[in-house]
Write a protein that holds these residues in place. Structure first.
Motif, short mmCIF file in Angstrom:
data_model
loop_
_atom_site.label_atom_id
_atom_site.label_comp_id
_atom_site.label_asym_id
_atom_site.label_seq_id
_atom_site.Cartn_x
_atom_site.Cartn_y
_atom_site.Cartn_z
N PHE A 165 0.84 -1.21 0.00
CA PHE A 165 0.00 0.00 0.00
C PHE A 165 0.87 1.26 0.00
O PHE A 165 0.69 2.15 -0.84
N MET A 166 1.82 1.34 0.93
CA MET A 166 2.63 2.54 1.07
C MET A 166 3.59 2.72 -0.10
O MET A 166 4.00 3.85 -0.42
N GLY A 167 3.98 1.61 -0.75
CA GLY A 167 4.88 1.70 -1.89
C GLY A 167 4.18 1.98 -3.21
O GLY A 167 4.81 2.00 -4.26
N ASN A 168 2.85 2.17 -3.15
CA ASN A 168 2.04 2.45 -4.35
C ASN A 168 2.11 1.30 -5.36
O ASN A 168 2.12 1.53 -6.57
N TYR A 169 2.14 0.08 -4.84
CA TYR A 169 2.13 -1.09 -5.71
C TYR A 169 0.73 -1.69 -5.85
O TYR A 169 0.56 -2.70 -6.54
N GLN A 171 -3.13 -2.20 -6.96
CA GLN A 171 -3.96 -1.94 -8.13
C GLN A 171 -5.02 -0.90 -7.81
O GLN A 171 -5.34 -0.05 -8.65
N GLY A 172 -5.58 -0.97 -6.62
CA GLY A 172 -6.56 0.01 -6.15
C GLY A 172 -6.47 0.07 -4.65
O GLY A 172 -6.71 -0.94 -3.98
N SER A 173 -6.14 1.23 -4.10
CA SER A 173 -5.88 1.32 -2.67
C SER A 173 -7.12 1.00 -1.83
O SER A 173 -6.99 0.51 -0.71
N ALA A 174 -8.32 1.24 -2.36
CA ALA A 174 -9.53 1.02 -1.57
C ALA A 174 -9.89 -0.45 -1.46
O ALA A 174 -10.63 -0.83 -0.54
N ASN A 175 -9.39 -1.30 -2.37
CA ASN A 175 -9.83 -2.70 -2.40
C ASN A 175 -8.68 -3.70 -2.28
O ASN A 175 -8.87 -4.89 -2.53
N LEU A 176 -7.50 -3.26 -1.89
CA LEU A 176 -6.39 -4.18 -1.68
C LEU A 176 -6.76 -5.17 -0.58
O LEU A 176 -7.29 -4.79 0.47
N PHE A 177 -6.49 -6.47 -0.83
CA PHE A 177 -6.78 -7.47 0.21
C PHE A 177 -5.82 -8.65 0.12
O PHE A 177 -5.20 -8.89 -0.91
N PHE A 178 -5.70 -9.34 1.24
CA PHE A 178 -4.97 -10.60 1.33
C PHE A 178 -5.98 -11.69 1.69
O PHE A 178 -6.86 -11.46 2.54
N ALA A 179 -5.85 -12.86 1.06
CA ALA A 179 -6.69 -14.01 1.40
C ALA A 179 -5.80 -15.14 1.90
O ALA A 179 -4.67 -15.30 1.43
N LEU A 180 -6.30 -15.90 2.85
CA LEU A 180 -5.50 -16.94 3.50
C LEU A 180 -6.31 -18.23 3.61
O LEU A 180 -7.48 -18.21 3.99
N ALA A 196 -7.73 6.05 3.98
CA ALA A 196 -7.05 7.04 4.82
C ALA A 196 -6.65 6.42 6.16
O ALA A 196 -5.54 6.63 6.66
N ALA A 197 -7.56 5.64 6.76
CA ALA A 197 -7.27 4.99 8.04
C ALA A 197 -6.18 3.92 7.85
O ALA A 197 -5.31 3.76 8.71
N PHE A 198 -6.24 3.20 6.70
CA PHE A 198 -5.21 2.18 6.47
C PHE A 198 -3.85 2.83 6.27
O PHE A 198 -2.83 2.29 6.73
N ARG A 199 -3.80 3.96 5.59
CA ARG A 199 -2.52 4.64 5.39
C ARG A 199 -1.89 5.02 6.73
O ARG A 199 -0.69 4.83 6.95
N ALA A 200 -2.69 5.54 7.64
CA ALA A 200 -2.18 5.91 8.96
C ALA A 200 -1.67 4.68 9.71
O ALA A 200 -0.61 4.72 10.35
N PHE A 201 -2.44 3.58 9.62
CA PHE A 201 -2.01 2.34 10.27
C PHE A 201 -0.73 1.81 9.64
O PHE A 201 0.23 1.45 10.35
N ALA A 202 -0.68 1.75 8.31
CA ALA A 202 0.50 1.23 7.61
C ALA A 202 1.73 2.06 7.93
O ALA A 202 2.83 1.52 8.17
N GLN A 203 1.58 3.36 7.96
CA GLN A 203 2.72 4.23 8.25
C GLN A 203 3.23 4.00 9.67
O GLN A 203 4.43 4.09 9.93
N SER A 204 2.32 3.64 10.58
CA SER A 204 2.72 3.42 11.97
C SER A 204 3.53 2.14 12.15
O SER A 204 4.25 2.00 13.14
N ALA A 255 -9.34 0.64 9.72
CA ALA A 255 -8.32 0.49 8.68
C ALA A 255 -8.47 -0.82 7.92
O ALA A 255 -8.27 -0.86 6.70
N ILE A 256 -8.80 -1.90 8.61
CA ILE A 256 -8.85 -3.23 8.02
C ILE A 256 -10.16 -3.90 8.42
O ILE A 256 -10.57 -3.83 9.58
N SER A 257 -10.78 -4.58 7.46
CA SER A 257 -11.91 -5.46 7.74
C SER A 257 -11.43 -6.91 7.65
O SER A 257 -10.63 -7.26 6.78
#
Length: 285
Positions: A165-169, A171-180, A196-204, A255-257
């Motif tokens: 997310f922070m590296g701008n990699y 495809q769409g910042s609003a729908n980025l997800f990981f599945a496990l 916006a909330a995820f950016r603050a969390f990621a930066q932290s 930030a994350i669901s």
């Protein structure tokens, strides 16, 4: 407003007041008891109805809600709902949710660019990582945890998602997800809930990368130290509660669901904490 009328056992009537001398000794018109021989009636001047306060029904007892009862359901995420009809996504996730894959001694996964680009990658033997290279335009990362690994996203998974997310990699910042997928429970998804909330969390937890993958190693170390042991239970429900408490600790609930599917990798339900700290996986609405 009420008017008061006293009635004796003999049936005679007459108006009275709380200081009436016709009351039994030591008894006031407003009192009720098993041994009294004098009744007080009141009339509701709004309705005109006579009422005996000694025979009126008790108001119903309001018991406190059970944990989770009357909770406001998590709103449905239209993107998550769309995954149920995404045949490619469902089939690729199913392919790493088989007994054969989940018991092999390495991780397998896909880097996804939607709609149809699924790049397969495999980790090293007994190595709980997949080393991705040259990633760009990432919509999702799908991967498995093999037997012995935790049934939740690891701290490294969370850090990697933050770096994408922070590296701008993304495809769409609003729908980025990981599945496990995991041998200890049903498949899970963690998805950006609010950019916006995820950016603050990621930066932290990783810093901003300074546009050159220059991550803040001190922040990464602190996050690993705080949550490495928390996210390693063999029980998936325990892991999910720990994950949600991690978000709560980091003020990152927005930030994350977190979602859990059925064993067929469809019907994704949001996972949240009740006010009492228990796990809720009720369908979204």
């Amino acid at each position: 407003m009420y008017n008061v009328v006293g009635q004796s056992p003999g049936g005679g009537e007459g108006t009275t007041t709380p200081d009436s001398t016709t009351n039994p000794p030591n008894t006031l018109p407003g009192e009720c008891g098993e041994d009294r021989n004098w009744v007080v009636y009141v009339i509701d001047t709004n309705t005109g109805e006579w009422k005996n306060p000694c025979t009126q029904e008790e108001p119903p007892i309001e018991w406190p809600d059970e944990p989770g009862e009357n909770q406001t359901p998590e709103p449905c995420d239209s993107f998550i709902l769309s995954l149920n009809q995404n045949t490619n996504f469902v089939n690729y996730l199913k392919s790493i949710n088989t007994q054969q894959i989940l018991t092999q001694p390495y991780e397998s996964g896909y880097a996804v660019s939607f709609p149809n680009n699924y790049q397969l990658k495999q980790g090293g033997y007994n190595d709980p990582n997949i080393y991705w290279e040259n990633l760009n335009n990432v919509g999702a990362i799908l991967h498995c945890h093999y037997s012995g690994l935790a049934g939740i996203f690891s701290n490294n998974d969370i850090i990697f998602m933050a770096q994408i997310f922070m590296g701008n990699y993304a495809q769409g910042s609003a729908n980025l997800f990981f599945a496990l997928t995991t041998p200890t429970g049903n498949p899970l998804i963690m998805k950006v809930k609010n950019p916006a909330a995820f950016r603050a969390f990621a930066q932290s937890i990783v810093g901003d990368g300074n546009g050159n993958d220059d991550w803040d190693e001190e922040k990464i170390k602190d996050f690993n130290d705080d949550y490495y042991d928390m996210l390693r239970s063999t029980n998936q429900e325990t892991n999910m509660i720990a994950f949600l408490n991690m978000l709560k600790d980091k003020n990152a609930e927005n930030a994350i669901s977190l979602y859990q599917s059925d064993e067929n990798c469809t019907n994704w339900n949001p996972a949240t904490l009740s006010p009492f700290g228990s796990l809720l996986t009720d369908p979204c609405q």
